[in-house]
Structures are given as structure tokens and as C-alpha cells.
Design an enzyme around this catalytic site. Structure first.
Site, short mmCIF file in Angstrom:
data_model
loop_
_atom_site.label_atom_id
_atom_site.label_comp_id
_atom_site.label_asym_id
_atom_site.label_seq_id
_atom_site.Cartn_x
_atom_site.Cartn_y
_atom_site.Cartn_z
CE LYS A 175 3.34 -3.99 -14.14
NZ LYS A 175 4.76 -4.49 -14.14
CD GLU A 248 1.53 -4.86 2.83
OE1 GLU A 248 2.53 -4.57 3.51
OE2 GLU A 248 0.39 -4.94 3.31
CB CYS A 282 9.58 -7.08 1.78
SG CYS A 282 8.48 -8.45 2.09
CD GLU A 383 13.94 -2.85 0.53
OE1 GLU A 383 13.60 -2.16 -0.45
OE2 GLU A 383 13.20 -3.69 1.06
P1 NAD Z 1 9.28 -2.09 -7.86
O1 NAD Z 1 8.65 -1.06 -7.01
O2 NAD Z 1 10.34 -1.68 -8.78
O3 NAD Z 1 8.18 -2.83 -8.75
C1 NAD Z 1 7.04 -3.47 -8.19
C2 NAD Z 1 5.96 -3.54 -9.25
O4 NAD Z 1 5.54 -2.21 -9.56
C3 NAD Z 1 6.40 -4.15 -10.58
O5 NAD Z 1 5.33 -4.86 -11.15
C4 NAD Z 1 6.73 -2.93 -11.41
O6 NAD Z 1 6.64 -3.18 -12.79
C5 NAD Z 1 5.66 -1.96 -10.94
N1 NAD Z 1 5.97 -0.55 -11.11
C6 NAD Z 1 7.19 0.06 -11.16
N2 NAD Z 1 7.04 1.40 -11.33
C7 NAD Z 1 5.70 1.63 -11.37
C8 NAD Z 1 4.92 2.81 -11.51
N3 NAD Z 1 5.47 4.02 -11.66
N4 NAD Z 1 3.57 2.68 -11.48
C9 NAD Z 1 2.99 1.48 -11.32
N5 NAD Z 1 3.69 0.33 -11.19
C10 NAD Z 1 5.03 0.41 -11.21
O7 NAD Z 1 9.79 -3.24 -6.86
P2 NAD Z 1 10.56 -4.59 -7.23
O8 NAD Z 1 11.97 -4.27 -7.55
O9 NAD Z 1 9.76 -5.38 -8.19
O10 NAD Z 1 10.50 -5.35 -5.82
C11 NAD Z 1 11.39 -5.12 -4.78
C12 NAD Z 1 10.75 -4.24 -3.72
O11 NAD Z 1 9.52 -4.81 -3.29
C13 NAD Z 1 11.59 -4.11 -2.47
O12 NAD Z 1 11.60 -2.77 -2.05
C14 NAD Z 1 10.86 -4.98 -1.46
O13 NAD Z 1 11.07 -4.62 -0.12
C15 NAD Z 1 9.44 -4.79 -1.88
N6 NAD Z 1 8.61 -5.89 -1.41
C16 NAD Z 1 7.74 -5.63 -0.39
C17 NAD Z 1 6.96 -6.65 0.11
C18 NAD Z 1 6.00 -6.40 1.23
O14 NAD Z 1 5.07 -7.17 1.38
N7 NAD Z 1 6.17 -5.35 2.02
C19 NAD Z 1 7.04 -7.93 -0.44
C20 NAD Z 1 7.94 -8.16 -1.48
C21 NAD Z 1 8.72 -7.12 -1.96
#
Ligand code: NAD
Length: 495
Positions: A175, A248, A282, A383
Site C-alpha cells: 500500500k 521506520e 527522515c 520534526e
Molecule cells: P504518514 O505516516 O502520514 O504515511 C506513511 C504511510 O502510512 C502512507 O502510505 C499512508 O497512507 C499510511 N498511513 C497513514 N495513516 C495510516 C494508518 N492509520 N494506518 C495504516 N497506514 C497509514 O507519513 P508520510 O507523510 O507519508 O511520510 C513522512 C514521514 O515518514 C516523516 O515523519 C518521515 O520522517 C517518515 N519517514 C521515515 C523514514 C525512515 O526510514 N525512518 C523514511 C522516510 C520517511
């Protein structure tokens, strides 16, 4: 022309059962509709999980070296499509073209690396304490995995999960972020076309709280690998209790600049880590902790350099900083800039949305620098995920490390120093999953584990082989075989 994309389940295309769709827009120009994807619901999720479950029964028995051959072909195909995919990454996600191409290269690297892992899924054989008995441990797949990914690395992060999951013999329901569905769809098409049997890799598009959460908590899903925000990761860890889950999550990564550092190098590194990918990594360095002896000089040089960064459409030649992904993210960053001002941090560069001329249809914020930031301010603790860098003054190395560690996150951290002893102390004492010496906080390579401490990571590490992704996607089975023809009792039969 917008691309119309579908869920792919058992190698067949499906719209959402409800007929609902999501639009994917170019963040540099919202008049450019990149694609239309299904907004999936429970019925779509059920279909995909069912297909993955069925495929697992044969895929787990498929020889791992042959799984590797398919992944190797996928790597070659990705390399061939690198230019087209890199451009798509820039168009759909916004990062500048060289970074879009890097995003694809990371997937290529991971595919070649994991293809080789098919011949290295090793366990142990050890001697038995009894006669005519052997003992071994073997890695076995976990089952059906839900893979949930963010938008900031729309090709690389899915590849970091899909390839190790598949080489280990799992099947996948993927997804992707609803902000980058077209990149995800192209990636999956290429991997399936390399020769995957039906049901091994399925993609279901949709919103996180609906499609994502339904899949992650599905009773027939065994494992979940999530990358995204800390809030969602922590929620998933709660609602997926009992499943094999790794998350992550976010970061608040520091660069320490010591008084003996090469300032030219430190400034180049801080610019790249602070404003590269528009701060939407991230591992972005949103805090630069500078020794008080060189603070004023660093501040002057850093602001002068940041002022020259060219903001614009990532596809345009010469652009160094692209747009934010969407309006929500842009508004979040703007609100943090207001918080910084209210906290009386010293706004020394940027701070505004750019919306004149070529910028008017995109989500652009000027590279922004706050000086004299106190470590406890919200802009130094939370963040922001945008082009905002906070400069913090430190008295000495100990003070700098204390400031660096005094946040809820622990993903990556860096120090610039020419003193080998200071670098060793920093390496030892920085509480982060990844530490860089004389290099910025970004730039991880795929052959080592990737992940963080505290609120940056939960469960096992991604990337790398043993100790990383191979551990994430396998579980141990221990086998004792007794060929003595009699009952032997471990610990009891001593004579
Ligand atoms: P997000 O948490 O909003 O979404 C990530 C994914 O989760 C998306 O596919 C989203 O549709 C899904 N999602 C959202 N709510 C959900 C739920 N309740 N249940 C299941 N899935 C759900 O994050 P984002 O805005 O897409 O990405 C930015 C964030 O990702 C930042 O906090 C960044 O630091 C983090 N990030 C971390 C890493 C790492 O490796 N540590 C790498 C890249 C990004």
C-alpha cells in the site's frame, strides 16, 4: 496526460470495488494531474490478501536462488527505465531530477543486492551433544506481508521492502502513499513483468487510515513493514499487536560542527542535509549544533550559501530545492516557522511561501534558517519535514552531544571535526541508529542496516542483509534430526 492506474492483484488490474479514485498532482504545478488511482476499501484489501495467501503456498517453496533470478531481471529492467522513472519521481513527488534518479538507483542497488541474497539465506549447523543427531537453524519466510510506505522516496522505500520480502519467500500486499501512486504502480509493473507468479506481489492503492490500517490489521496478514510518521507507526504497533511489525519513523537529526572542523565542508554538508529533498527526508539535518568559537563565522557563511540556493520545479535545469509535497505539508511547515518566531528564535533567512510567477501553482517555501535556537524550543525538538534549519550554539563536545541526544528521536547524527579523538567520542555517545563523521546526516548505503533509536524506529532494521532486512523478513526454524534409532534425552543421557 494523467495516467490511469489500478490495483494489481494476482497480476490482474482492478479498479476499487467502490469505483472511488484519488488524484495525484504535481506539487510544483497543481494544474498537472499526474495520475488517477483507486481509493480502495475493505473488499479490495480482502481480495489482495487472499491472492497473497494463496501464492505463499507455492512461493515459499520456490528455490530462493530462482527467486533471486527474477529479482535480478527486475533490477536490470529498473536500470533500463531509470531515466523515465526518475523524471516521474520528480514530477509526482517534487524532488529535483538528480535526486529523482538517485531514488531509482537506490531501488536498482537494492534489487541487485537482494538477488544475490537468494544464494546466501544462511542458517547454522552446530554439533549435537548426543550421538547420531544433527542440529541446524534455518531462515523461513514469515508469510503474507503488508508493506506501507511514505511519499518522500516513492521508488526507493518500496524497493527496500519489496525485494527483501520476496527473496525471503514472503508474499506481499503493498500500500503506497496516496500522494505517489503512479511511481508505485510503475515499480510494481516492472517487478511483476520480470517473471513473478500471480499473487506474489499485489498493490492496493488508497488512503492510509482506511486502506493502510485495514491491511495492516487484517487477520490473514502475518507481518507489517511500515515507513512513515512516528504517530502512525506507534499507532500501528499498538493495533497490530501479535503480528511481526517493524516501523521506520521520524527524525530530528543533528549535525555537530566543532571548532576544529573544516567549515567549508561542514557548510556544504549542512546545506545538502538541511535543504536537499526540500528537507523532506527522515534523515534531514534540521539542527546544526555549532561550537561557540566558530558559531558566528558558521552562521554568516551558512546563511550566505543558503541564500544562493535556487528554488523551483525539480525538472527545470539548475533547480536545487523543489516544492513541498502537498498543501497540508506546506501549511505544517509554515506553522512551524510561526512557532519559531513566537519562541523568539532569530529568523535570519527565508520564512515565506513563494507564490509569485512560476511558483504560483506549487507548494514552495524559501530555504529558512533560524539562528540562536535554544535546544528546548519546539522547532529544535519536533520534526518539521521541510526546508527549515535551526542553528544551536554549544560550549564544547560534551554539551553538543547532550543537545544532540536530548530529543525524542534517534535516526541519524553527524559530527564535523578533524580531531580523531573527538570523532571517536561522538561515534560512541551519539544516540542514533546511524552516525556520520565528516559527512552529513543523509547518504545511507543499502548494504548496511538502516533505522533509528527511540521514536525513530520500532522492531527490526531495514536494508542490509543479516542484522537488517533479511532479519526483518525471516523467522528462525530450528531442526533437530535424530538418526540413532532410539530415544535420546538431551541434558539427561550423559553416559
Ligand atoms: P504518514 O505516516 O502520514 O504515511 C506513511 C504511510 O502510512 C502512507 O502510505 C499512508 O497512507 C499510511 N498511513 C497513514 N495513516 C495510516 C494508518 N492509520 N494506518 C495504516 N497506514 C497509514 O507519513 P508520510 O507523510 O507519508 O511520510 C513522512 C514521514 O515518514 C516523516 O515523519 C518521515 O520522517 C517518515 N519517514 C521515515 C523514514 C525512515 O526510514 N525512518 C523514511 C522516510 C520517511
Amino acid at each position: 496526460m494523467p495516467e490511469k492506474i489500478f490495483n494489481v492483484i494476482a497480476n490482474k488490474q482492478f479498479p476499487a470495488a467502490s469505483g472511488r479514485t484519488i488524484k495525484s498532482l504535481n506539487p510544483a504545478n497543481t494544474d498537472d494531474l499526474v495520475g488517477i488511482a483507486p481509493a480502495s476499501g475493505m473488499a479490495d484489501g480482502d481480495l489482495a490478501v487472499k491472492a497473497a495467501r494463496k501464492a505463499f503456498e507455492t512461493w515459499r517453496l520456490f528455490p530462493a536462488p530462482r527467486r533471486g533470478e527474477i529479482i535480478f531481471r527486475a533490477a536490470e529492467a529498473l536500470l533500463k527505465a531509470k531515466d523515465e522513472l526518475g523524471r516521474l519521481v520528480t514530477r509526482e513527488m517534487g524532488k529535483i531530477l538528480s535526486e529523482g534518479l538517485g531514488d531509482v538507483q537506490e531501488a536498482v542497488d537494492m534489487a541487485f543486492y537482494m538477488a544475490g541474497e537468494g544464494r546466501r539465506l544462511d542458517g547454522q549447523t552446530v554439533p549435537s551433544e548426543l550421538f547420531d543427531k544433527d542440529c541446524k537453524s534455518a531462515r523461513v519466510p514469515i508469510g503474507v506481508f503488508a508493506l506501507i510506505t511514505p511519499w518522500n522516496f516513492p521508488i526507493a522505500i518500496p524497493a527496500w521492502k519489496i525485494f527483501p520480502a520476496l527473496i525471503a519467500g514472503n508474499t506481499v500486499v503493498f500500500k503506497p502513499s496516496s500522494f505517489t501512486p503512479v511511481c508505485a504502480a510503475k515499480l510494481v509493473d516492472i517487478i511483476i513483468a520480470a517473471g513473478l507468479p500471480p499473487g506474489v506481489l499485489n498493490i492496493v492503492h488508497g488512503a492510509g487510515d482506511e486502506t493502510g490500517e485495514y491491511l495492516a490489521t487484517h487477520h490473514d496478514v502475518d507481518g507489517v513493514s511500515f515507513t512513515g510518521s512516528t504517530a502512525v507507526g506507534e499507532k500501528l504497533a499498538r493495533v497490530c499487536a501479535g503480528k511481526d511489525i517493524s516501523c521506520e519513523m521520524g527524525g530530528k537529526n543533528p549535525i555537530i560542527v566543532m571548532d576544529d572542523a573544516r567549515l567549508d565542508l561542514a557548510i556544504e554538508g549542512a546545506l545538502w542535509a538541511g535543504f536537499g529533498t526540500t528537507g523532506q527526508r527522515c534523515t534531514a539535518a534540521s539542527r546544526v549544533i555549532v561550537h561557540e568559537k566558530v558559531y558566528d563565522r558558521f552562521l554568516k557563511m551558512f546563511v550566505a550559501a543558503a541564500k544562493t540556493l535556487k528554488l523551483g520545479d525539480g525538472l527545470a535545469k539548475g533547480t536545487q530545492v523543489g516544492p513541498l509535497i502537498n498543501e497540508t505539508q506546506m501549511n505544517k511547515v509554515l506553522s512551524y516557522i510561526e512557532i519559531g518566531k513566537k519562541e523568539r528564535a532569530n529568523l535570519v533567512l527565508g520564512g515565506n511561501r513563494k507564490k509569485d510567477g512560476a511558483f504560483r501553482k506549487g507548494y514552495f517555501i524559501e530555504p529558512t534558517v533560524f539562528a540562536d535556537v535554544k535546544p528546548e524550543m519546539r522547532i529544535a525538538q519536533e520534526e518539521i519535514f521541510g526546508p527549515v534549519v535551526s542553528l544551536i550554539k554549544a560550549k564544547d563536545l560534551k554539551d553538543a552531544i547532550r543537545i544532540a541526544n536530548n530529543v525524542a528521536y534517534g535516526l541519524s547524527a553527524s559530527i564535523y571535526t578533524q580531531d580523531v579523538n573527538k570523532s571517536a567520542i561522538a561515534e560512541r555517545d551519539l544516540d542514533a541508529g546511524i552516525v556520520y563523521i565528516n559527512a552529513p546526516t543523509i547518504g545511507a548505503e543499502i548494504q548496511l542496516p538502516f533505522g533509528g533509536t527511540k521514536k525513530s524506529g520500532l522492531g527490526r532494521r531495514e536494508a542490509g542483509g543479516r542484522g537488517g532486512a533479511i532479519d526483518m523478513f525471516t523467522k528462525w526454524k530450528v531442526v533437530y534430526r535424530d538418526y540413532s534409532g532410539r530415544l535420546q534425552k538431551a541434558q539427561i543421557d550423559k553416559d
